[in-house]
Design a protein around this motif. Structure first.
Motif, PDB file in Angstrom:
ATOM      1  N   GLY A 117      62.405  54.754  46.224  1.00 22.73           N
ATOM      2  CA  GLY A 117      62.002  53.751  45.249  1.00 22.73           C
ATOM      3  C   GLY A 117      62.315  54.396  43.826  1.00 22.73           C
ATOM      4  N   VAL A 118      63.000  55.392  43.503  1.00 20.64           N
ATOM      5  CA  VAL A 118      63.554  55.867  42.302  1.00 20.64           C
ATOM      6  C   VAL A 118      65.034  55.635  42.069  1.00 20.64           C
ATOM      7  CG1 VAL A 118      63.871  57.994  40.868  1.00 20.64           C
ATOM      8  CG2 VAL A 118      61.768  57.450  42.261  1.00 20.64           C
ATOM      9  N   ARG A 119      65.541  55.178  40.726  1.00 23.29           N
ATOM     10  CA  ARG A 119      66.784  55.100  40.653  1.00 23.29           C
ATOM     11  C   ARG A 119      67.180  56.331  39.750  1.00 23.29           C
ATOM     12  NH1 ARG A 119      71.399  52.171  40.775  1.00 23.29           N
ATOM     13  NH2 ARG A 119      72.844  52.013  38.922  1.00 23.29           N
ATOM     14  N   ASP A 120      68.250  56.953  40.066  1.00 24.04           N
ATOM     15  CA  ASP A 120      68.422  58.371  39.165  1.00 24.04           C
ATOM     16  C   ASP A 120      69.829  58.792  39.525  1.00 24.04           C
ATOM     17  OD1 ASP A 120      68.549  59.590  41.764  1.00 24.04           O
ATOM     18  OD2 ASP A 120      67.001  60.962  41.428  1.00 24.04           O
ATOM     19  N   CYS A 121      70.041  59.867  38.804  1.00 24.70           N
ATOM     20  CA  CYS A 121      71.400  60.453  38.912  1.00 24.70           C
ATOM     21  C   CYS A 121      71.623  62.034  38.588  1.00 24.70           C
ATOM     22  CB  CYS A 121      72.541  60.014  38.053  1.00 24.70           C
ATOM     23  SG  CYS A 121      72.240  60.120  36.126  1.00 24.70           S
ATOM     24  N   THR A 122      72.458  62.774  38.939  1.00 26.89           N
ATOM     25  CA  THR A 122      72.207  64.122  38.715  1.00 26.89           C
ATOM     26  C   THR A 122      73.525  64.729  38.111  1.00 26.89           C
ATOM     27  OG1 THR A 122      70.882  64.142  40.713  1.00 26.89           O
ATOM     28  CG2 THR A 122      71.551  66.421  39.927  1.00 26.89           C
ATOM     29  N   PHE A 123      73.298  65.769  37.084  1.00 27.05           N
ATOM     30  CA  PHE A 123      74.164  66.523  36.441  1.00 27.05           C
ATOM     31  C   PHE A 123      73.691  67.913  36.417  1.00 27.05           C
ATOM     32  CE2 PHE A 123      74.404  62.391  34.261  1.00 27.05           C
ATOM     33  CZ  PHE A 123      75.715  62.160  34.102  1.00 27.05           C
ATOM     34  N   ARG A 124      74.644  68.740  36.083  1.00 26.81           N
ATOM     35  CA  ARG A 124      74.416  70.192  35.917  1.00 26.81           C
ATOM     36  C   ARG A 124      74.495  70.515  34.484  1.00 26.81           C
ATOM     37  NH1 ARG A 124      74.758  72.595  40.912  1.00 26.81           N
ATOM     38  NH2 ARG A 124      76.135  71.703  42.278  1.00 26.81           N
ATOM     39  N   ASP A 125      73.641  71.376  33.960  1.00 28.27           N
ATOM     40  CA  ASP A 125      74.044  71.896  32.434  1.00 28.27           C
ATOM     41  C   ASP A 125      75.108  72.809  32.501  1.00 28.27           C
ATOM     42  OD1 ASP A 125      72.811  74.479  33.037  1.00 28.27           O
ATOM     43  OD2 ASP A 125      70.990  74.072  32.152  1.00 28.27           O
ATOM     44  N   GLY A 128      74.595  75.525  35.201  1.00 23.53           N
ATOM     45  CA  GLY A 128      74.685  75.054  36.610  1.00 23.53           C
ATOM     46  C   GLY A 128      73.166  74.514  37.058  1.00 23.53           C
ATOM     47  N   ASN A 129      72.217  74.623  35.877  1.00 19.96           N
ATOM     48  CA  ASN A 129      70.997  74.054  36.163  1.00 19.96           C
ATOM     49  C   ASN A 129      71.052  72.511  36.409  1.00 19.96           C
ATOM     50  OD1 ASN A 129      69.390  76.451  35.780  1.00 19.96           O
ATOM     51  ND2 ASN A 129      69.971  76.378  33.753  1.00 19.96           N
ATOM     52  N   LEU A 130      70.113  72.124  37.630  1.00 21.48           N
ATOM     53  CA  LEU A 130      70.302  70.757  38.176  1.00 21.48           C
ATOM     54  C   LEU A 130      69.352  70.050  37.094  1.00 21.48           C
ATOM     55  CD1 LEU A 130      70.450  70.548  42.024  1.00 21.48           C
ATOM     56  CD2 LEU A 130      72.117  70.020  40.143  1.00 21.48           C
ATOM     57  N   LEU A 131      69.977  68.715  36.541  1.00 20.11           N
ATOM     58  CA  LEU A 131      69.168  67.896  35.839  1.00 20.11           C
ATOM     59  C   LEU A 131      69.240  66.522  36.608  1.00 20.11           C
ATOM     60  CD1 LEU A 131      70.223  68.657  32.100  1.00 20.11           C
ATOM     61  CD2 LEU A 131      67.973  69.675  33.342  1.00 20.11           C
ATOM     62  N   ARG A 132      67.949  66.331  37.097  1.00 25.32           N
ATOM     63  CA  ARG A 132      67.998  64.806  37.717  1.00 25.32           C
ATOM     64  C   ARG A 132      67.535  63.803  36.627  1.00 25.32           C
ATOM     65  NH1 ARG A 132      68.880  64.747  42.879  1.00 25.32           N
ATOM     66  NH2 ARG A 132      68.173  62.629  43.186  1.00 25.32           N
ATOM     67  N   ILE A 133      67.964  62.766  36.561  1.00 23.55           N
ATOM     68  CA  ILE A 133      67.832  61.866  35.363  1.00 23.55           C
ATOM     69  C   ILE A 133      67.386  60.512  36.105  1.00 23.55           C
ATOM     70  CG2 ILE A 133      68.397  60.523  33.153  1.00 23.55           C
ATOM     71  CD1 ILE A 133      70.401  62.961  32.900  1.00 23.55           C
ATOM     72  N   SER A 134      65.931  60.023  35.676  1.00 21.02           N
ATOM     73  CA  SER A 134      65.434  58.992  36.556  1.00 21.02           C
ATOM     74  C   SER A 134      65.428  57.875  35.449  1.00 21.02           C
ATOM     75  CB  SER A 134      64.032  59.273  36.965  1.00 21.02           C
ATOM     76  OG  SER A 134      64.187  60.138  37.947  1.00 21.02           O
ATOM     77  N   GLN A 135      65.389  56.475  36.204  1.00 19.59           N
ATOM     78  CA  GLN A 135      65.231  55.315  35.484  1.00 19.59           C
ATOM     79  C   GLN A 135      63.556  55.146  35.048  1.00 19.59           C
ATOM     80  OE1 GLN A 135      67.532  52.573  34.186  1.00 19.59           O
ATOM     81  NE2 GLN A 135      65.724  51.908  33.200  1.00 19.59           N
ATOM     82  N   ARG A 136      63.399  55.086  33.786  1.00 18.89           N
ATOM     83  CA  ARG A 136      61.738  55.009  33.530  1.00 18.89           C
ATOM     84  C   ARG A 136      61.372  53.470  33.860  1.00 18.89           C
ATOM     85  NH1 ARG A 136      61.946  56.258  28.143  1.00 18.89           N
ATOM     86  NH2 ARG A 136      61.695  58.590  28.702  1.00 18.89           N
TER      87      ARG A 136
END
Length: 136
Positions: A117-125, A128-136
């Motif tokens: 149920g979440v819309r998101d994407c993922t990047f690395r800083d 290399g730390n993972l950052l998930r970004i979710s639609q609010r």
């Protein structure tokens, strides 16, 4: 019941300048502190509209009790994105994704509607730390 808030979280940068550019210039976080000690540096950043919540970019494996071998393992886990991570939320995920991608951020996963149920994407800083970004 106590009113508990998240005050600080810690992420290890391997290149403080690259991490500063990523969090300040790309994500738009303000720099709250930038403290150096010997050859190390602690940078505190956070969203302008959330002064009570900060991210401390702390030198990796800074604990003096860590052996060189343990430090190498930690640096290896950081580079793989397996050591630390964080989830952020934005109002317009697709626009934010485009902004980060066009700036050259390291894309791990394009925006997707997850089964849970979440819309998101993922990047690395830059470390290399993972950052998930979710639609609010």
């Amino acid at each position: 019941m106590n009113n508990i808030t998240i005050h600080y979280t810690f992420l290890p940068p391997t290149d403080p300048e690259a991490s500063l550019r990523f969090y300040r210039d790309l994500l738009g976080f303000e720099v709250r502190q930038d403290v150096g000690y010997e050859d190390m540096r602690w940078i505190t950043v956070g969203p302008v509209e959330q002064p009570q919540t900060s991210i401390v970019l702390q030198p990796p494996a800074v604990d003096p009790g860590i052996t060189d071998q343990e430090r190498e393992v930690i640096l290896s886990l950081i580079a793989k994105g397996s050591f630390a991570g964080m989830t952020l939320a934005v109002d317009d995920l697709d626009a934010f994704y485009q902004q980060l991608e066009s700036a050259g951020a390291d894309v791990v996963q394009e925006p997707i509607d997850q089964d849970y149920g979440v819309r998101d994407c993922t990047f690395r800083d830059p470390a290399g730390n993972l950052l998930r970004i979710s639609q609010r």
